[in-house]
Design an enzyme around this catalytic site. Structure first.
Site, PDB file in Angstrom:
ATOM      1  N   ASP A  36      23.212 -43.009  -3.313  1.00  0.00           N
ATOM      2  CA  ASP A  36      23.502 -41.722  -3.931  1.00  0.00           C
ATOM      3  C   ASP A  36      22.429 -41.473  -5.000  1.00  0.00           C
ATOM      4  OD1 ASP A  36      24.638 -39.325  -4.632  1.00  0.00           O
ATOM      5  OD2 ASP A  36      26.681 -40.084  -4.767  1.00  0.00           O
TER       6      ASP A  36
HETATM    7  C1  NOJ Z   1      25.429 -36.804  -5.825  1.00  0.00           C
HETATM    8  C2  NOJ Z   1      26.680 -36.744  -5.003  1.00  0.00           C
HETATM    9  O1  NOJ Z   1      27.542 -37.807  -5.362  1.00  0.00           O
HETATM   10  C3  NOJ Z   1      26.456 -36.777  -3.506  1.00  0.00           C
HETATM   11  O2  NOJ Z   1      27.660 -36.489  -2.870  1.00  0.00           O
HETATM   12  C4  NOJ Z   1      25.371 -35.828  -3.103  1.00  0.00           C
HETATM   13  O3  NOJ Z   1      25.203 -35.849  -1.706  1.00  0.00           O
HETATM   14  C5  NOJ Z   1      24.104 -36.183  -3.837  1.00  0.00           C
HETATM   15  N1  NOJ Z   1      24.316 -36.063  -5.263  1.00  0.00           N
HETATM   16  C6  NOJ Z   1      22.911 -35.333  -3.418  1.00  0.00           C
HETATM   17  O4  NOJ Z   1      23.008 -34.057  -3.914  1.00  0.00           O
END
Ligand code: NOJ
Length: 765
Positions: free
Chosen positions: A290
């Site tokens: 993430d």
């Molecule tokens: C953080 C989030 O937790 C995740 O769900 C997302 O896909 C990513 N950022 C990318 O934007």
């Protein structure tokens, strides 16, 4: 009989040839892919391999600037494997050209995006979508999202989010499918199928990314980015199944969660990413971290530096590093023997294989066809589907005296801060949304009433809440809606139009950014300014229809006690305005059912209908000394899981099991007949629950193990049949976490929601 036998044999031979043939084809394709990737990797330097593992955010690039952007030079040097959240086929084509034409090996980039609930055609929030219990509709929504996103250059979505959650305080409950792992698993499969279709290299399909692996929905106290603590028994029985279902459905990628599992951050957790995901579950795609989470390895104290953290993650089985730029800097560590070269090769291979499967090596511009945007994105067909599906997701919680559907006559007062709030309609996490092209509730109602003689009056009535600072947080991404008038002036205007009206429609609740990432809250009641306005409106003694906006379960005690009608509309996406009008005026008969139960008090969280048996049970939920209960509030929900009303009524009859005894290796059928006893057509979600009374592990009193959404004309009856066997009724037993069914009594229940069920007993021998 003999003839039948020979037909069956012929069919078997035919099927075996087809199946064997397709396995062989798959094996040949896999071998070709491996040979291609082997050859490519043989030409790659260590730096280029590490470059494939690097996923920066592309948000800084706009069309025309691609060549001079910060990322461009890195792409030329082969230091980027993909980019994400860059919008537009032209910009993406420009950037792809740098990779393909100006880097040494010309390896195409992956382009990802958070396409969470639609692209420009926005579907209801995932939580809302799950309330349709309509797997075909859910699959279709993902398919349309893929058709649109791929027409704009995207080939990879960070969806589905399949985190099960029992806690309405967590803002991201909006992004998942609610609290039930069985339903969550079926939805996870449907989403993967919808995004990926039959072939990833089709220009209308994109790669899914299952997230957030694992257990993110269990954040303690519902507080964002907090730690999680389910033990393995509960992790496997309550949370893990949807991730596995998505993997089994063929999801091409998985995103590691921010949180720890067994005390080790998910992105650096070898047990999770390698032992469980790859070795036990057989996942053969790639795992991405993430946002900046490789960097978190140092921040949360597990490693001393970005490099140490990156090494731990890579060796644990993480393949791609989102934004941290930790992997791309590992060349020295590899050369000095501090990081395994094999881990780099494995990760690089998986990413190249993903690009191969997506068809990018055959045509790097496959997803940048400039002619598709016009025909596909936000086209009439997609909008019509989104409107239809939005109507299926709304949950009618209360409809006293059958006040709904409304007639198109008289004077209607539309009041509330969400009534004309265009930027809020799509709901949180709609990166590609174009709010300027969506209708508000007011516009939807105006269109529905045009030419009918009915009069619609409108007043905003209040701000979201009194506290301007809280409202700024609630509208953080530029969706400001604060009014400069005083609270009293706004309220007076609303009361004066309400006095003129025969009926009041109150469009109130949360703004879209009050749920989603980093939107945890402990106050889940109607925001104060809106509550006070509702109280004054209800004092007028006119009928009030509350059209409630929310991205999570909220506490609706006062509303339930004082208002005749509550329609939970969640956030319904780009077609919200029309879809709400469709339901209010009866073009659509509501059929949504809650996939999270609604609490009476936030203090009940964490809270699930899958209440495990306890040694001090309390059936009714009221206070009884030395039983599991609260002294000051019922322990039951205000609205149970699976609940939702219709404009018609359904009767359940002829419920029986084909046998009351089932050997462990046998099966029984559950039959039940549903009759639409009302005067209009409607859809019902028939739900099957089991309660395993005797198992080595403690089981819930009831847990969903089947459902079917059926549409019935007025007066029509239909028999629904479910098959129960060990596979369908099993659980992960506590000793070895093997999916098992043990002998004993099982309560088999069917009904219209998790509370109102009939029961038959099944003895498993
Ligand atoms: C953080 C989030 O937790 C995740 O769900 C997302 O896909 C990513 N950022 C990318 O934007």
């Amino acid at each position: 009989m003999k003839r039948l036998y020979s037909i069956v044999s012929l069919l078997t031979v035919f099927l075996s040839v087809v199946l064997f043939g397709s396995c062989r084809n798959q094996a040949t394709e896999d071998a070709q892919m491996r040979a291609f990737v082997d050859k490519l990797m043989a030409q790659m330097t260590l730096e280029e391999k590490l470059g494939q593992l690097n996923l920066p955010v592309g948000g800084d690039i706009v069309t025309g600037e691609a060549r001079s952007s910060h990322s461009a030079e890195a792409i030329r040097q082969g230091k980027v494997g993909g980019l994400f959240n860059l919008k537009g086929a032209a910009a993406i084509r420009d950037v792809q050209r740098i990779a393909v034409e100006q880097s040494r090996l010309g390896i195409p980039l992956l382009f990802g995006m958070d396409v969470i609930h639609g692209y420009e055609t926005v579907f209801p929030l995932p939580l809302a979508l799950s309330c349709s219990w309509d797997l075909q509709a859910i699959e279709r929504s993902a398919q349309i999202a893929a058709r649109e996103a791929t027409a704009d250059g995207i080939c990879w979505t960070f969806s589905p989010m399949v985190d099960i959650c029992h806690d309405g305080r967590w803002g991201r409950i909006s992004e998942g499918s609610g609290e039930d792992p069985y339903l969550g698993s079926r939805i996870a499969e449907a989403m993967v199928k919808g995004y990926q279709g039959a072939s990833l290299s089709d220009k209308e399909t994109m790669m899914a990314c299952v997230k957030h692996f694992a257990l993110y929905g269990a954040v303690e106290a519902g507080r964002e980015y907090n730690n999680v603590y389910p033990d393995d028994y509960h992790a496997f029985n309550e949370y893990m199944q949807p991730y596995k279902a998505a993997v089994d459905a063929g999801a091409g990628s998985v995103m590691a969660a921010f949180n720890t599992v067994h005390g080790v951050p998910s992105m650096g957790n070898k047990w999770l990413l390698t032992d469980l995901l790859r070795e036990q579950w057989g996942f053969d795609g790639f795992v991405v971290s993430d946002y900046t989470s490789v960097r978190h390895m140092a921040e949360n104290g597990v490693n001393f530096s970005l490099e140490d953290g990156a090494i731990q993650c890579l060796e644990a089985g993480l393949d791609m590093d989102m934004v941290s730029e930790g992997f791309v800097a590992l060349a020295n560590a590899v050369r000095e023997g501090r990081c395994s070269r094999q881990a780099v090769d494995d990760a690089c291979r998986r990413i190249l294989e993903a690009k191969y499967k997506l068809g990018l090596f055959d045509d790097p511009y496959l997803y940048c066809d400039p002619t598709r945007r016009e025909a596909v994105i936000l086209c009439d067909e997609h909008r019509a589907e989104a409107r239809r599906i939005a109507g299926e997701c709304m949950v009618l919680l209360k409809n006293e005296n059958e006040l709904l559907p409304l007639q198109r006559k008289g004077t209607i007062a539309l009041i509330g801060p969400l009534a004309d709030a265009r930027n809020n309609m799509a709901g949180t996490w709609s990166v590609a949304a174009v709010p300027g092209r969506y209708k508000t509730v007011k516009e939807g109602l105006e269109d529905a009433l045009r030419g009918t003689g009915a009069r619609l009056l409108y007043a905003k009535g209040s701000n979201l809440m009194y506290d301007a600072r809280m409202e700024a947080i609630a509208t953080i991404f530029g969706h400001e809606m604060r009014d400069s008038r005083s609270d009293a002036a706004m309220r007076q205007e609303a009361l004066s139009i309400a006095r003129k009206a025969d009926i009041i429609i109150a469009a109130m609740g949360e703004a879209s950014e009050m749920s989603g990432e980093c939107a945890s809250r402990v106050n889940l009641e109607m925001p104060d300014a809106q509550h006070d306005l509702l109280v004054e409106l209800s004092n007028l003694g006119k009928p009030i229809v509350l059209v409630h906006f929310a991205g999570r379960p909220t506490v609706l005690n006062w509303e339930t006690e004082h208002l005749p009608v509550i329609l939970e509309s969640w956030f319904s996406g780009s077609e919200t305005g029309d879809a709400i009008a469709d339901v209010l005026f009866g073009e659509v008969n509501p059929s949504g059912k809650l996939t999270v139960q609604l609490p009476r008090h936030v203090g009940q969280y964490p809270f699930s209908y899958r209440q495990m048996r306890t040694s001090r049970p309390n059936e009714g939920g009221e206070f009884a000394k030395y039983s599991t209960c609260y002294a000051d509030v019922s322990s039951k929900p205000l609205y149970p899981f699976g609940y939702g009303l219709s404009y018609t009524h359904f009767a359940y009859s002829d419920f029986y099991l084909t046998d009351s005894v089932m050997p462990l290796d046998g099966s029984v059928e559950v039959h039940v007949t549903i009759t639409n006893t009302g005067s209009r057509a409607g859809a019902e979600v028939v739900q099957l629950y089991i309660g395993d009374r005797q198992a080595r592990g403690v089981r819930p009193y009831r847990e969903l193990r089947g459902f079917e959404r059926i549409e019935l004309a007025a007066g029509e009856s239909r028999e629904v049949v479910f098959t129960l066997n060990a596979e369908r009724m099993g659980y992960y037993e506590p000793a070895d976490l093997k999916w098992t069914l043990e002998a004993g009594d099982i309560e088999v229940m069917v009904g219209a929601n998790s509370r109102d069920t009939q029961m038959r007993l099944l003895h498993v021998l």
